[in-house]
Design a protein around this motif. Structure first.
Motif, PDB file in Angstrom:
ATOM      1  N   GLN A  97      -4.111 -72.049  56.900  1.00 18.19           N
ATOM      2  CA  GLN A  97      -4.761 -70.959  57.540  1.00 18.19           C
ATOM      3  C   GLN A  97      -6.009 -71.511  58.289  1.00 18.19           C
ATOM      4  O   GLN A  97      -6.872 -72.180  57.611  1.00 18.19           O
ATOM      5  CB  GLN A  97      -5.300 -69.955  56.364  1.00 18.19           C
ATOM      6  N   PRO A  98      -6.103 -70.987  59.535  1.00 15.78           N
ATOM      7  CA  PRO A  98      -7.083 -71.819  60.656  1.00 15.78           C
ATOM      8  C   PRO A  98      -8.463 -71.482  60.019  1.00 15.78           C
ATOM      9  O   PRO A  98      -9.313 -72.248  60.547  1.00 15.78           O
ATOM     10  CB  PRO A  98      -6.570 -70.935  61.939  1.00 15.78           C
ATOM     11  N   GLU A  99      -8.838 -70.464  59.406  1.00  9.09           N
ATOM     12  CA  GLU A  99     -10.080 -70.227  59.131  1.00  9.09           C
ATOM     13  C   GLU A  99     -10.442 -70.544  57.797  1.00  9.09           C
ATOM     14  O   GLU A  99     -11.465 -70.674  57.206  1.00  9.09           O
ATOM     15  CB  GLU A  99     -10.279 -68.541  59.016  1.00  9.09           C
ATOM     16  N   LYS A 100      -9.617 -71.386  57.227  1.00 14.70           N
ATOM     17  CA  LYS A 100      -9.634 -71.894  55.797  1.00 14.70           C
ATOM     18  C   LYS A 100      -9.840 -73.446  55.757  1.00 14.70           C
ATOM     19  O   LYS A 100      -8.980 -74.032  56.844  1.00 14.70           O
ATOM     20  CB  LYS A 100      -8.763 -71.255  54.814  1.00 14.70           C
ATOM     21  N   ASP A 123     -12.112 -71.560  66.855  1.00 12.37           N
ATOM     22  CA  ASP A 123     -13.319 -71.891  66.123  1.00 12.37           C
ATOM     23  C   ASP A 123     -13.627 -73.284  66.408  1.00 12.37           C
ATOM     24  O   ASP A 123     -13.007 -74.236  65.230  1.00 12.37           O
ATOM     25  CB  ASP A 123     -13.475 -71.320  64.713  1.00 12.37           C
ATOM     26  N   GLN A 126     -15.546 -75.466  63.243  1.00 10.12           N
ATOM     27  CA  GLN A 126     -14.787 -75.347  62.094  1.00 10.12           C
ATOM     28  C   GLN A 126     -13.537 -76.329  62.266  1.00 10.12           C
ATOM     29  O   GLN A 126     -13.560 -77.172  61.197  1.00 10.12           O
ATOM     30  CB  GLN A 126     -14.350 -73.977  61.583  1.00 10.12           C
ATOM     31  N   VAL A 127     -12.824 -76.346  63.079  1.00  8.24           N
ATOM     32  CA  VAL A 127     -11.763 -77.314  63.159  1.00  8.24           C
ATOM     33  C   VAL A 127     -12.462 -78.761  63.125  1.00  8.24           C
ATOM     34  O   VAL A 127     -11.817 -79.549  62.389  1.00  8.24           O
ATOM     35  CB  VAL A 127     -11.004 -77.041  64.552  1.00  8.24           C
ATOM     36  N   GLU A 130     -13.462 -79.846  59.871  1.00  4.28           N
ATOM     37  CA  GLU A 130     -12.316 -80.286  58.848  1.00  4.28           C
ATOM     38  C   GLU A 130     -11.638 -81.202  59.212  1.00  4.28           C
ATOM     39  O   GLU A 130     -11.226 -82.163  58.391  1.00  4.28           O
ATOM     40  CB  GLU A 130     -11.393 -78.990  58.792  1.00  4.28           C
TER      41      GLU A 130
END
Length: 246
Positions: A97-100, A123, A126-127, A130
């Motif tokens: 999931q892109p937001e996780k 985002d 965030q990316v 990660e």
């Protein structure tokens, strides 16, 4: 011979030797990736999808460069789309999931690469966080993505996401509908990339101009875009190549 390949050979005579031109961007990008990996490397294809980048590649030599499975210790793939689970060019795959957080531990991969994915990132901070988390110290994140200031990105933004699929269907009829995702272009300038990867040890970004890709298999359109590429000043070329060292 496919019509697109015939256009390349007609306008780039050297393509008759090996099937590729001197400005084939996939060779530029994947040669650098190949230079960074070896048989002991653990590699992640971020946004691997169904493997379209390899599956649709018409040049055998370029297909070889893109196919890392069997030449590295492990090739993992991840994507937000479940089609990645059927990607035959990976050793294993996961959906995320892109937001996780990415479903991998810290310092897992020697190299992470991404083809035509960053333009879809909503985002960037965030990316980037990660990607750096799961990358080993000294490892590289490599990406190829449209330049926000290039004509491809400008045309896409003018069309809007609502018309994006229909536009690509006309320009690239061989592309499948489930290979098309909304675009944001929030990670598609040197400044945006430097800001997103501010904690990286090194960020190398440069723009490039390749063979025309959006030509409707029309010789006149191909010739017009080739001329446009020749006249485009540095900084406004259509493609960005990104290499980030942790």
């Amino acid at each position: 011979m496919a019509e697109g390949a015939e256009l390349v050979r007609r306008h780039y005579p050297e393509a008759s030797v090996g099937g590729f031109s001197r400005v084939n961007g996939s060779i530029e990008f994947y040669t650098r990736i190949n230079a960074l990996v070896n048989e002991n490397s653990v590699v992640l294809d971020y946004g691997a999808g169904r493997g379209a980048q390899i599956d649709t590649e018409r040049v055998p030599y370029v297909r070889h460069l893109k196919t890392l499975k069997g030449r590295v210790k492990h090739l993992e793939g991840c994507d937000i789309d479940e089609t990645v689970m059927g990607n035959p060019f990976l050793n294993s795959a996961k959906v995320f999931q892109p937001e996780k957080p990415l479903p991998y531990g810290d310092n897992t991969f020697d190299v992470i690469y991404s083809s035509w994915v960053l333009e879809h990132v909503a985002d960037p901070a965030q990316v980037a966080r990660e990607l750096l988390r799961v990358l080993k110290p000294g490892g590289y994140f490599c990406a190829i993505t449209p330049n926000k200031f290039g004509y491809i990105s400008l045309a896409s933004r003018l069309a809007g996401n609502v018309n994006h699929t229909a536009l690509l269907r006309k320009i690239q009829p061989e592309r499948l509908e489930h290979d098309v995702f909304p675009t944001f272009y929030r990670m598609n300038t040197r400044g945006a990339l430097s800001k997103a990867f501010t904690k990286a040890d090194e960020v190398v970004v440069y723009d490039s101009s390749w063979e025309p890709a959006y030509h409707f298999n029309n010789a006149l359109v191909f010739r017009a875009f080739k001329l446009l590429h020749g006249l485009t000043p540095p900084g406004l070329n259509a493609v960005l190549l990104v290499f980030v060292r942790k």
